[in-house]
Design a protein around this motif. Sequence first.
Motif, PDB file in Angstrom:
ATOM      1  N   LEU A   1      35.480  61.713  34.910  1.00 43.74           N
ATOM      2  CA  LEU A   1      36.398  60.626  35.467  1.00 43.74           C
ATOM      3  C   LEU A   1      37.444  60.418  34.217  1.00 43.74           C
ATOM      4  N   ILE A   2      37.033  60.310  32.813  1.00 43.01           N
ATOM      5  CA  ILE A   2      38.013  60.218  31.790  1.00 43.01           C
ATOM      6  C   ILE A   2      38.976  61.275  31.747  1.00 43.01           C
TER       7      ILE A   2
ATOM      8  N   THR B   1      44.238  63.134  32.853  1.00 44.71           N
ATOM      9  CA  THR B   1      45.408  64.133  33.506  1.00 44.71           C
ATOM     10  C   THR B   1      46.158  63.472  34.319  1.00 44.71           C
ATOM     11  N   PHE B   2      45.719  62.448  35.016  1.00 45.00           N
ATOM     12  CA  PHE B   2      46.725  61.726  35.928  1.00 45.00           C
ATOM     13  C   PHE B   2      47.720  61.014  34.968  1.00 45.00           C
TER      14      PHE B   2
ATOM     15  N   LYS C   1      54.132  61.095  33.028  1.00 40.97           N
ATOM     16  CA  LYS C   1      54.972  61.403  32.009  1.00 40.97           C
ATOM     17  C   LYS C   1      54.639  62.586  31.161  1.00 40.97           C
ATOM     18  N   PRO C   2      55.041  63.951  31.742  1.00 44.26           N
ATOM     19  CA  PRO C   2      54.691  65.124  31.192  1.00 44.26           C
ATOM     20  C   PRO C   2      55.735  65.496  30.451  1.00 44.26           C
ATOM     21  N   GLU C   3      56.785  64.935  30.282  1.00 45.24           N
ATOM     22  CA  GLU C   3      58.015  65.361  29.322  1.00 45.24           C
ATOM     23  C   GLU C   3      57.507  65.448  27.935  1.00 45.24           C
ATOM     24  N   LEU C   4      58.154  66.287  27.049  1.00 47.50           N
ATOM     25  CA  LEU C   4      57.939  66.598  25.731  1.00 47.50           C
ATOM     26  C   LEU C   4      58.986  65.749  24.760  1.00 47.50           C
ATOM     27  N   ASP C   5      59.441  64.645  24.898  1.00 46.02           N
ATOM     28  CA  ASP C   5      60.551  63.978  24.494  1.00 46.02           C
ATOM     29  C   ASP C   5      60.126  62.776  23.680  1.00 46.02           C
TER      30      ASP C   5
ATOM     31  N   ASN D   1      49.068  69.325  29.111  1.00 43.09           N
ATOM     32  CA  ASN D   1      48.680  67.945  29.886  1.00 43.09           C
ATOM     33  C   ASN D   1      47.388  67.929  30.398  1.00 43.09           C
ATOM     34  N   LEU D   2      46.404  68.792  30.341  1.00 44.79           N
ATOM     35  CA  LEU D   2      45.167  68.649  30.666  1.00 44.79           C
ATOM     36  C   LEU D   2      44.476  67.872  29.594  1.00 44.79           C
TER      37      LEU D   2
END
Length: 186
Positions: A111-112, A117-118, A123-127, A185-186
């Motif tokens: 669950l964690i 992951t959610f 916000k998957p950006e690398l900024d 992102n995982l």
Amino acid sequence: LGSDASYFLVWWLIWTLSGLIFWPLADRFIPTADGGFALAKILGPILITLTVTWLCTPGFLPFTRLSLLAVFIAAAILIWGLPQFKRKFFERISSDINPRLIIAEELIFALILLLWTFARGLKPELDSLEKMMNIGFINSLWRSDTLPALDMWFAGGTINYYYGGHILTAIMMKISNIQTQISYNL
């Protein structure tokens, strides 16, 4: 998760498998109601990382997916094959270990992981923060067959920075064979 559900499941299984491999060893350290299962989930990836680092840095082993899988399998054979671990562990499993506690711990872990992951998916950006350095180190480790990996900022040099978490993550990425743009992102 949608189409990325398979990546999530593979990622979760790799982490769980590394914990299962080291479960009898963790039980020797902490003989609790879960048989040290929660400790094994932490101990497994750390001991795999230390072993790989010790073998790959001096060049005894290449830093490839095949050699990482070999270390994984060797650890499983060593730990689950030693009679002193196996016998005592199976005695405890049959009498002292609470399976509902282990299932609860695994569900909490899943669950964690799912929630994180959610959150990363929003916000998957690398900024921001040090994400560019993190993905750079992980990409260097992903592409490298030796340790230490080449430094992406210093041409011809190797990473001379504290990258323990990066190498642990890169090892799990290579074992699971999930590309860095997904597994980051995982």
